[in-house]
Design a protein around this motif. Structure first.
Motif, PDB file in Angstrom:
ATOM      1  N   ILE A  13      29.282  59.514 127.993  1.00 61.48           N
ATOM      2  CA  ILE A  13      28.564  60.798 127.966  1.00 61.48           C
ATOM      3  C   ILE A  13      29.458  61.960 128.372  1.00 61.48           C
ATOM      4  O   ILE A  13      29.205  63.098 128.008  1.00 61.48           O
ATOM      5  CB  ILE A  13      27.296  60.757 128.838  1.00 61.48           C
ATOM      6  CG1 ILE A  13      26.324  61.841 128.382  1.00 61.48           C
ATOM      7  CG2 ILE A  13      27.626  60.877 130.318  1.00 61.48           C
ATOM      8  CD1 ILE A  13      24.941  61.726 128.946  1.00 61.48           C
ATOM      9  N   PRO A  15      32.244  64.704 128.312  1.00 61.24           N
ATOM     10  CA  PRO A  15      32.762  65.406 127.130  1.00 61.24           C
ATOM     11  C   PRO A  15      34.136  64.899 126.693  1.00 61.24           C
ATOM     12  O   PRO A  15      35.050  64.777 127.494  1.00 61.24           O
ATOM     13  CB  PRO A  15      32.848  66.862 127.589  1.00 61.24           C
ATOM     14  CG  PRO A  15      31.849  66.964 128.682  1.00 61.24           C
ATOM     15  CD  PRO A  15      31.888  65.624 129.375  1.00 61.24           C
ATOM     16  N   VAL A  19      31.992  63.060 121.357  1.00 62.23           N
ATOM     17  CA  VAL A  19      30.660  63.612 121.628  1.00 62.23           C
ATOM     18  C   VAL A  19      30.605  65.110 121.373  1.00 62.23           C
ATOM     19  O   VAL A  19      29.611  65.623 120.859  1.00 62.23           O
ATOM     20  CB  VAL A  19      30.164  63.263 123.054  1.00 62.23           C
ATOM     21  CG1 VAL A  19      29.925  61.773 123.198  1.00 62.23           C
ATOM     22  CG2 VAL A  19      31.096  63.759 124.129  1.00 62.23           C
ATOM     23  N   LEU A  20      31.674  65.830 121.709  1.00 65.12           N
ATOM     24  CA  LEU A  20      31.664  67.272 121.470  1.00 65.12           C
ATOM     25  C   LEU A  20      31.703  67.591 119.980  1.00 65.12           C
ATOM     26  O   LEU A  20      31.014  68.508 119.521  1.00 65.12           O
ATOM     27  CB  LEU A  20      32.827  67.941 122.195  1.00 65.12           C
ATOM     28  CG  LEU A  20      32.680  67.988 123.719  1.00 65.12           C
ATOM     29  CD1 LEU A  20      33.952  68.508 124.361  1.00 65.12           C
ATOM     30  CD2 LEU A  20      31.489  68.841 124.130  1.00 65.12           C
ATOM     31  N   THR A  22      30.497  65.681 117.721  1.00 65.09           N
ATOM     32  CA  THR A  22      29.169  65.298 117.234  1.00 65.09           C
ATOM     33  C   THR A  22      28.192  66.455 117.398  1.00 65.09           C
ATOM     34  O   THR A  22      27.455  66.802 116.469  1.00 65.09           O
ATOM     35  CB  THR A  22      28.659  64.048 117.973  1.00 65.09           C
ATOM     36  OG1 THR A  22      29.521  62.953 117.669  1.00 65.09           O
ATOM     37  CG2 THR A  22      27.238  63.700 117.582  1.00 65.09           C
ATOM     38  N   ALA A  23      28.179  67.061 118.578  1.00 65.35           N
ATOM     39  CA  ALA A  23      27.308  68.219 118.804  1.00 65.35           C
ATOM     40  C   ALA A  23      27.712  69.375 117.892  1.00 65.35           C
ATOM     41  O   ALA A  23      26.855  70.063 117.333  1.00 65.35           O
ATOM     42  CB  ALA A  23      27.359  68.641 120.269  1.00 65.35           C
ATOM     43  N   LEU A 152      23.421  57.782 123.087  1.00 71.62           N
ATOM     44  CA  LEU A 152      24.138  58.926 123.655  1.00 71.62           C
ATOM     45  C   LEU A 152      24.677  59.836 122.554  1.00 71.62           C
ATOM     46  O   LEU A 152      24.560  61.062 122.631  1.00 71.62           O
ATOM     47  CB  LEU A 152      25.275  58.464 124.566  1.00 71.62           C
ATOM     48  CG  LEU A 152      24.859  57.892 125.919  1.00 71.62           C
ATOM     49  CD1 LEU A 152      26.077  57.466 126.724  1.00 71.62           C
ATOM     50  CD2 LEU A 152      24.022  58.883 126.699  1.00 71.62           C
ATOM     51  N   HIS A 153      25.259  59.264 121.527  1.00 73.64           N
ATOM     52  CA  HIS A 153      25.783  60.084 120.437  1.00 73.64           C
ATOM     53  C   HIS A 153      24.662  60.737 119.630  1.00 73.64           C
ATOM     54  O   HIS A 153      24.800  61.884 119.195  1.00 73.64           O
ATOM     55  CB  HIS A 153      26.728  59.271 119.546  1.00 73.64           C
ATOM     56  CG  HIS A 153      28.094  59.152 120.138  1.00 73.64           C
ATOM     57  ND1 HIS A 153      28.357  58.322 121.200  1.00 73.64           N
ATOM     58  CD2 HIS A 153      29.252  59.786 119.846  1.00 73.64           C
ATOM     59  CE1 HIS A 153      29.634  58.443 121.527  1.00 73.64           C
ATOM     60  NE2 HIS A 153      30.197  59.320 120.721  1.00 73.64           N
ATOM     61  N   TRP A 156      23.689  63.733 121.658  1.00 74.76           N
ATOM     62  CA  TRP A 156      24.612  64.860 121.462  1.00 74.76           C
ATOM     63  C   TRP A 156      24.384  65.502 120.095  1.00 74.76           C
ATOM     64  O   TRP A 156      24.430  66.729 119.968  1.00 74.76           O
ATOM     65  CB  TRP A 156      26.065  64.392 121.596  1.00 74.76           C
ATOM     66  CG  TRP A 156      26.532  64.306 123.016  1.00 74.76           C
ATOM     67  CD1 TRP A 156      26.535  63.211 123.811  1.00 74.76           C
ATOM     68  CD2 TRP A 156      27.066  65.370 123.811  1.00 74.76           C
ATOM     69  NE1 TRP A 156      27.040  63.513 125.056  1.00 74.76           N
ATOM     70  CE2 TRP A 156      27.383  64.835 125.078  1.00 74.76           C
ATOM     71  CE3 TRP A 156      27.329  66.712 123.574  1.00 74.76           C
ATOM     72  CZ2 TRP A 156      27.931  65.600 126.095  1.00 74.76           C
ATOM     73  CZ3 TRP A 156      27.877  67.477 124.590  1.00 74.76           C
ATOM     74  CH2 TRP A 156      28.167  66.918 125.831  1.00 74.76           C
ATOM     75  N   ALA A 159      21.357  67.611 120.364  1.00 74.53           N
ATOM     76  CA  ALA A 159      21.629  68.865 121.078  1.00 74.53           C
ATOM     77  C   ALA A 159      22.243  69.888 120.123  1.00 74.53           C
ATOM     78  O   ALA A 159      21.852  71.061 120.122  1.00 74.53           O
ATOM     79  CB  ALA A 159      22.568  68.603 122.256  1.00 74.53           C
ATOM     80  N   MET A 180      31.922  75.223 120.946  1.00 76.91           N
ATOM     81  CA  MET A 180      31.986  73.766 120.759  1.00 76.91           C
ATOM     82  C   MET A 180      33.419  73.332 120.459  1.00 76.91           C
ATOM     83  O   MET A 180      33.918  72.357 121.014  1.00 76.91           O
ATOM     84  CB  MET A 180      31.090  73.326 119.606  1.00 76.91           C
ATOM     85  CG  MET A 180      29.641  73.530 119.838  1.00 76.91           C
ATOM     86  SD  MET A 180      28.972  72.131 120.700  1.00 76.91           S
ATOM     87  CE  MET A 180      27.260  72.441 120.456  1.00 76.91           C
TER      88      MET A 180
END
Length: 196
Positions: A13, A15, A19-20, A22-23, A152-153, A156, A159, A180
Motif C-alpha cells: 500500500i 506509494p 500503486v501511484l 494505478t491511481a 489494494l490495487h 488505488w 481513488a 500523481m
C-alpha cells in the motif's frame, strides 16, 4: 503468518510506481483502461515474484552492466509513464486520449520497477513460518500476497477514478495528473536511493 500478511499490506500500500501509476491511470483514463493496466501490473508483479523466488533476479543483478542497463531502462520508462499521466488530463472534457495506458504498459512496468524487487525479496527472504516445508510456505506466501495485492490495487484505481468523477475542470484535472506523476517520480527516486 499474520506478521507476513501485515508486512505485505504495508509494503504494497505504500506509494510506489505501481500503486501511484494505478491511481494516475484511473484519474487520467478511467475504469476500463485502469482495469487493463492493473491486470498488466498483476501479471508483471507475479513475473517479478517468480524471478525473485527462482533466484534469477539475484543472479542477474550481480552483473554490474545489467544493473546499469535495467536502471536506465527503468528510469526512462518511468519518466515516460509519468509524462503520459501528467499530460493526459489537460483537456479531459473535450478529448479522450488517443492511446490510453493499458495492459501492456502495466506489464512492462513491473520487471523494471525497483520497488517490486525490493518488496518481493524482503517478503520471500524473511518471514519464514514453515521452514520444514519451503514449497508449501512459498505457495502460501504467493496466495497471501495476491489476495492482498488485488484489492489494494483496485482501491488505488478506485481513488484515481473518484478524482476523475469529480468532473474537475481541465486545469484542475491537469494539476491532479501532474501531482500523481510527480508523486510517482518521488517514490521511484526513494526506491532507487534506498538501494544505494
Amino acid at each position: 503468518m499474520l506478521a507476513f500478511a501485515a508486512a505485505v499490506f504495508f509494503l504494497i500500500i505504500s506509494p510506489g510506481p505501481g500503486v501511484l501509476s494505478t491511481a494516475g491511470v484511473g484519474a487520467a483514463y478511467g475504469y476500463r483502461n485502469g482495469l487493463a493496466y492493473v491486470a498488466g501490473l498483476f501479471v508483471g508483479s507475479n513475473l517479478v515474484l517468480l524471478l525473485v523466488i527462482s533466484g534469477v533476479a539475484a543472479t542477474a543483478l550481480t552483473l554490474p552492466w545489467l544493473r546499469t542497463t535495467l536502471l536506465i531502462a527503468s528510469l526512462g520508462y518511468l519518466l515516460w509513464l509519468a509524462w503520459r499521466i501528467a499530460s493526459a488530463g489537460a483537456q479531459i472534457r473535450f478529448i479522450e486520449a488517443r492511446t490510453p495506458l493499458g495492459f501492456w504498459n502495466g506489464l512492462a512496468l513491473q520487471p523494471i520497477n525497483p520497488k517490486a524487487y525490493v518488496v518481493s525479496t524482503t517478503l520471500f527472504t524473511g518471514f519464514s513460518f514453515m521452514p520444514d516445508a519451503p514449497w508449501i510456505e512459498t505457495a502460501i506466501k504467493l496466495l497471501i500476497m495476491n489476495l492482498i495485492w488485488i484489492p489494494l490495487h483496485l482501491g488505488w484505481l478506485g481513488a484515481g477514478i473518484s478524482l476523475r468523477r469529480l468532473d474537475l475542470g481541465p486545469q484542475a484535472q491537469r494539476r491532479v495528473n501532474i501531482a500523481m506523476a510527480l508523486s510517482m517520480l518521488v517514490a521511484v527516486g526513494l526506491a532507487l536511493w534506498s538501494q544505494t
